[in-house]
Every structure is written in structure tokens, then in C-alpha cells.
Design a protein around this motif. Sequence first.
Motif, PDB file in Angstrom:
ATOM      1  N   LYS A  47       0.805  -1.216   0.000  1.00 20.61           N
ATOM      2  CA  LYS A  47       0.000   0.000   0.000  1.00 20.61           C
ATOM      3  C   LYS A  47       0.842   1.272   0.000  1.00 20.61           C
ATOM      4  CE  LYS A  47      -3.762  -2.321   0.089  1.00 20.61           C
ATOM      5  NZ  LYS A  47      -4.521  -2.492  -1.091  1.00 20.61           N
ATOM      6  N   LYS A  48       2.044   1.227   0.604  1.00 16.52           N
ATOM      7  CA  LYS A  48       2.889   2.428   0.635  1.00 16.52           C
ATOM      8  C   LYS A  48       4.354   2.009   0.601  1.00 16.52           C
ATOM      9  CE  LYS A  48       3.064   2.934   5.644  1.00 16.52           C
ATOM     10  NZ  LYS A  48       2.948   3.856   6.748  1.00 16.52           N
ATOM     11  N   PRO A  49       5.231   2.925   0.197  1.00 16.39           N
ATOM     12  CA  PRO A  49       6.664   2.601   0.136  1.00 16.39           C
ATOM     13  C   PRO A  49       7.222   2.247   1.515  1.00 16.39           C
ATOM     14  CG  PRO A  49       6.200   4.629  -1.051  1.00 16.39           C
ATOM     15  CD  PRO A  49       4.948   4.254  -0.320  1.00 16.39           C
ATOM     16  N   LEU A  50       8.179   1.358   1.527  1.00 15.76           N
ATOM     17  CA  LEU A  50       8.805   0.933   2.768  1.00 15.76           C
ATOM     18  C   LEU A  50       9.830   1.948   3.267  1.00 15.76           C
ATOM     19  CD1 LEU A  50       8.898  -1.443   4.751  1.00 15.76           C
ATOM     20  CD2 LEU A  50      10.628  -2.491   3.309  1.00 15.76           C
ATOM     21  N   PHE A  51      10.494   2.653   2.344  1.00 20.48           N
ATOM     22  CA  PHE A  51      11.556   3.594   2.716  1.00 20.48           C
ATOM     23  C   PHE A  51      11.132   5.034   2.439  1.00 20.48           C
ATOM     24  CE2 PHE A  51      13.709  -0.382   1.875  1.00 20.48           C
ATOM     25  CZ  PHE A  51      14.529  -0.507   2.984  1.00 20.48           C
ATOM     26  N   ASN A  52      11.423   5.922   3.378  1.00 18.13           N
ATOM     27  CA  ASN A  52      11.133   7.346   3.208  1.00 18.13           C
ATOM     28  C   ASN A  52      12.205   8.053   2.396  1.00 18.13           C
ATOM     29  OD1 ASN A  52       8.743   7.231   4.661  1.00 18.13           O
ATOM     30  ND2 ASN A  52       9.800   7.528   6.606  1.00 18.13           N
ATOM     31  N   ASN A  53      13.447   7.639   2.520  1.00 14.52           N
ATOM     32  CA  ASN A  53      14.573   8.222   1.778  1.00 14.52           C
ATOM     33  C   ASN A  53      15.242   7.127   0.952  1.00 14.52           C
ATOM     34  OD1 ASN A  53      14.336  10.860   2.919  1.00 14.52           O
ATOM     35  ND2 ASN A  53      15.233  10.058   4.808  1.00 14.52           N
ATOM     36  N   PRO A  54      14.589   6.719  -0.142  1.00 16.98           N
ATOM     37  CA  PRO A  54      15.117   5.595  -0.921  1.00 16.98           C
ATOM     38  C   PRO A  54      16.306   5.995  -1.787  1.00 16.98           C
ATOM     39  CG  PRO A  54      13.185   6.478  -1.989  1.00 16.98           C
ATOM     40  CD  PRO A  54      13.342   7.230  -0.698  1.00 16.98           C
ATOM     41  N   SER A  55      17.024   4.987  -2.250  1.00 20.05           N
ATOM     42  CA  SER A  55      18.089   5.211  -3.234  1.00 20.05           C
ATOM     43  C   SER A  55      17.440   5.698  -4.526  1.00 20.05           C
ATOM     44  CB  SER A  55      18.833   3.900  -3.495  1.00 20.05           C
ATOM     45  OG  SER A  55      17.959   2.970  -4.116  1.00 20.05           O
ATOM     46  N   ARG A  56      18.245   6.201  -5.441  1.00 16.99           N
ATOM     47  CA  ARG A  56      17.714   6.702  -6.713  1.00 16.99           C
ATOM     48  C   ARG A  56      16.999   5.579  -7.469  1.00 16.99           C
ATOM     49  NH1 ARG A  56      15.294  10.684  -9.214  1.00 16.99           N
ATOM     50  NH2 ARG A  56      15.792  10.792 -11.405  1.00 16.99           N
ATOM     51  N   THR A  57      17.579   4.410  -7.444  1.00 10.21           N
ATOM     52  CA  THR A  57      16.971   3.270  -8.135  1.00 10.21           C
ATOM     53  C   THR A  57      15.598   2.953  -7.541  1.00 10.21           C
ATOM     54  OG1 THR A  57      19.162   2.349  -8.582  1.00 10.21           O
ATOM     55  CG2 THR A  57      17.302   0.835  -8.748  1.00 10.21           C
ATOM     56  N   LEU A  58      15.513   2.904  -6.205  1.00 12.26           N
ATOM     57  CA  LEU A  58      14.249   2.611  -5.559  1.00 12.26           C
ATOM     58  C   LEU A  58      13.252   3.758  -5.735  1.00 12.26           C
ATOM     59  CD1 LEU A  58      12.720   0.492  -4.001  1.00 12.26           C
ATOM     60  CD2 LEU A  58      13.710   1.377  -1.884  1.00 12.26           C
ATOM     61  N   GLU A  59      13.744   4.988  -5.764  1.00  8.13           N
ATOM     62  CA  GLU A  59      12.877   6.138  -5.998  1.00  8.13           C
ATOM     63  C   GLU A  59      12.229   6.037  -7.382  1.00  8.13           C
ATOM     64  OE1 GLU A  59      13.136  11.029  -5.994  1.00  8.13           O
ATOM     65  OE2 GLU A  59      14.973   9.868  -6.210  1.00  8.13           O
ATOM     66  N   ILE A  60      13.014   5.670  -8.371  1.00  6.84           N
ATOM     67  CA  ILE A  60      12.479   5.483  -9.727  1.00  6.84           C
ATOM     68  C   ILE A  60      11.455   4.355  -9.726  1.00  6.84           C
ATOM     69  CG2 ILE A  60      13.056   4.768 -12.084  1.00  6.84           C
ATOM     70  CD1 ILE A  60      15.789   6.178 -11.663  1.00  6.84           C
ATOM     71  N   ALA A  61      11.785   3.260  -9.064  1.00  4.63           N
ATOM     72  CA  ALA A  61      10.869   2.120  -9.013  1.00  4.63           C
ATOM     73  C   ALA A  61       9.553   2.510  -8.335  1.00  4.63           C
ATOM     74  CB  ALA A  61      11.524   0.945  -8.288  1.00  4.63           C
ATOM     75  N   TYR A  62       9.635   3.259  -7.227  1.00  2.00           N
ATOM     76  CA  TYR A  62       8.417   3.740  -6.563  1.00  2.00           C
ATOM     77  C   TYR A  62       7.580   4.594  -7.508  1.00  2.00           C
ATOM     78  CZ  TYR A  62       9.973   2.432  -1.770  1.00  2.00           C
ATOM     79  OH  TYR A  62      10.355   1.775  -0.637  1.00  2.00           O
TER      80      TYR A  62
END
Length: 131
Positions: A47-62
Motif C-alpha cells: 500500500k505504501k513505500p517501505l523507505f522514506n529516503n530511498p536510493s535513486r533506483t528505488l525512488e524510480i521504481a516507486y
Amino acid sequence: SKIEMDEADSSEAEEESVSAIPFSGDDFPQLVLDRSNDYSELANAFKKPLFNNPSRTLEIAYSQLLAVKEKRREAQRKKNAILQEYNQLREKFLQKKLELSLADDEVKAHSQIVGAWTRKVFDLELEEDCA
């Protein structure tokens, strides 16, 4: 087959209310989707992202996930609207089918009466004096 976000998809996603961060599969190979398996059962898993300050790769994936979820919601709304219209048309069809059946019954009833009168007229004509 492996699919990555191309420029057409990224510009289309940017026009929606939720836009995805464009990426290249060459720059972020870990983001290239493997669509040879069906993971549709996971569509509502997170339902929501696990990380508040993700890596760039995870930010793109989100961002890609959010954009695709929005497209899915739009498709679901469209499906629901079509289904509602279908149900209305089906109800109207069933109503007309009933009306047609009743009209057919009425025609059959009148056909029986017309047939009976035709026979009665024929019998009376046979009894009529030919003079």
C-alpha cells in the motif's frame, strides 16, 4: 520478454496526475521488468513505500509503481463504467425480449381466432346455396 520504460511511456506517464521518473534500462538494469511471469496477484500487495529516503533506483521504481497503479485505477474506473452501461443495456434487452414474447403470444392467440373464423367461413361457404 524484458520491458523497460521508453520515452513514449515516460512522456505519457508525465501527462497523468502521477508521473513516473523516466529511466533507461542501460543506466538502471535492475529496473528492467521481466514480464515472462504473471505477478498480477501482487497488484494490491503493497500500500505504501517501505523507505522514506530511498536510493535513486528505488525512488524510480516507486514512481513507476505509482504511475502504473494510477493507470490501473483509471482502467478499473473505465471497466466499471462499461459494466454499468452493459448492465443497463442487458436490463433493457431483457425487457424488450419479454415485450417481444408477449407480442408473439398475442399474435399466436389472434392467429388461432383468425384460423377458427377462416374455418367457420369456409364451412358456411360450403353450405351456402350456389344459386
